[in-house]
Scaffold this motif. Structure first.
Motif, short mmCIF file in Angstrom:
data_model
loop_
_atom_site.label_atom_id
_atom_site.label_comp_id
_atom_site.label_asym_id
_atom_site.label_seq_id
_atom_site.Cartn_x
_atom_site.Cartn_y
_atom_site.Cartn_z
N PRO A 210 30.31 38.66 40.36
CA PRO A 210 31.20 38.48 41.50
C PRO A 210 31.50 39.80 42.22
N SER A 211 31.68 40.89 41.47
CA SER A 211 31.93 42.19 42.12
C SER A 211 30.72 42.65 42.92
N GLY A 212 29.54 42.37 42.39
CA GLY A 212 28.31 42.69 43.12
C GLY A 212 28.24 41.91 44.42
N GLU A 239 42.63 48.91 47.73
CA GLU A 239 43.47 47.71 47.66
C GLU A 239 42.70 46.48 48.15
N LEU A 240 41.97 46.66 49.26
CA LEU A 240 41.16 45.57 49.82
C LEU A 240 40.07 45.15 48.84
N GLN A 241 39.41 46.17 48.27
CA GLN A 241 38.34 45.91 47.29
C GLN A 241 38.90 45.07 46.13
N LYS A 242 40.07 45.48 45.64
CA LYS A 242 40.68 44.81 44.49
C LYS A 242 41.04 43.36 44.84
N GLU A 243 41.60 43.18 46.02
CA GLU A 243 42.00 41.83 46.43
C GLU A 243 40.77 40.90 46.50
N LEU A 244 39.67 41.43 47.05
CA LEU A 244 38.46 40.62 47.17
C LEU A 244 37.83 40.35 45.80
N GLU A 245 37.82 41.38 44.94
CA GLU A 245 37.24 41.17 43.60
C GLU A 245 38.02 40.13 42.83
N GLU A 246 39.33 40.16 42.96
CA GLU A 246 40.16 39.14 42.28
C GLU A 246 39.83 37.75 42.80
N LEU A 247 39.71 37.65 44.12
CA LEU A 247 39.37 36.37 44.74
C LEU A 247 38.02 35.85 44.23
N PHE A 248 36.99 36.71 44.29
CA PHE A 248 35.63 36.28 43.91
C PHE A 248 35.58 35.91 42.42
#
Ligand SMILES: C[S@@+](CC[C@H](N)C(=O)[O-])C[C@H]1O[C@@H](n2cnc3c(N)ncnc32)[C@H](O)[C@@H]1O
Length: 271
Positions: A210-212, A239-248
């Motif tokens: 998911p992070s990939g 912060e944006l990266q973290k929010e998206l990684e959590e979502l994915f």
């Protein structure tokens, strides 16, 4: 390359083919359900590199893909040539103004997460109706605002890091609201009884983590690229990266690979 048209620039900025690669199975499955027959004239609006246009051509339809992004039109034509599909052609055009296309020309107009991104939604509805022959159909796939699944959330998160759009800008997500769809087609002369709605699902399949997959959006998906650019200026990119990684990660249903379902509104208009 920069462009005077911000809508065009947004989609030429990255390389949407990278995301489209993860959408092929669902694109093909959707097209299989549209009752496409040999020789049918099909227009795919906001077609990208042909996620739905190519399977429609494989079913024997005469397919024209129209997209505002030069790089995606080129990628689509390469895919068609590679498969020897002489009944599939891609060309540049704007869903808000299809002046190069004649009236009442297509049996089926498809736009899966395409025309929703064009400005001037009332013009888009009018143009789609104009180029469809009486008795023909329009099928749209539209992301739904505030839906909890992947794409609505990516766009929501991305917009919370991006400067507010110019005054008068109509959010593409409004195409995911039935009332707006009815109003736009009514203005194009199509009554509500001729429009039907269904919830449907697209599955994004990515052969990595998911992070990939977040990295793909960060590097290649215009709206997310813009969000990261804006976030970097404010020191908020981590912060944006973290929010998206959590979502994915939260949305991922796959094990070993990434498989994320996303809900959309399927709109069918009888013209
Ligand atoms: C999310 S992508 C979907 C592409 C394709 N339909 C698919 O499902 O893979 C959105 C597409 O709409 C195109 N697009 C955006 N605004 C447009 C406009 N005004 N006219 C035509 N195409 C547009 C973009 O260039 C991009 O290819």
């Amino acid at each position: 390359m920069s462009s005077m048209n911000p809508n065009k620039a947004l989609w030429e900025k990255g390389d949407f083919t990278r995301i489209a690669e993860t959408m092929r199975e669902s694109g093909e499955a959707l097209v299989q359900r549209l009752g496409i027959t040999k020789g049918m004239k099909v227009l795919d609006l906001g077609c990208g590199d042909g996620t739905t246009a190519l399977p429609a051509a494989k079913l024997g339809a005469e397919v024209l893909g129209v997209d505002i992004a030069h790089n995606l039109v080129e990628a689509g034509n390469k895919r068609a040539a590679k498969r020897g599909l002489t009944n599939l052609k891609f060309q540049e055009g704007d869903a808000s103004n299809l002046e190069q296309l004649p009236d009442k020309n297509f049996d089926l107009v498809i736009s899966v997460f395409g025309a929703m991104f064009a400005p001037k939604p009332f013009d888009v509805a009018k143009e789609m109706v104009r180029v469809t022959r009486p008795g023909g159909r329009i099928v749209m796939g539209n992301w739904i605002p505030n839906d909890p699944t992947l794409v609505a959330q990516i766009l929501k998160i991305s917009s919370s890091y991006t400067p507010p759009p110019p005054e008068g800008f109509v959010s593409p997500m409004t195409w995911g609201v039935e009332g707006n769809v009815i109003e736009r087609f009514a203005a194009a002369g199509v009554p509500a009884e001729k429009i039907s709605f269904a919830r449907d699902t697209f599955i994004f399949n990515f052969s990595g983590t998911p992070s990939g997959f977040v990295d793909e959006f960060r590097k290649y998906y215009g709206p997310t690229m813009n969000a990261f650019e804006a976030a970097e200026k404010n020191g908020r990119s981590a912060e944006l990266q973290k929010e998206l990684e959590e979502l994915f990660n939260r949305q991922n249903k796959g094990t070993g690979v990434t498989s994320i379902p996303a809900t959309f509104l399927r709109v069918t208009v009888a013209v």
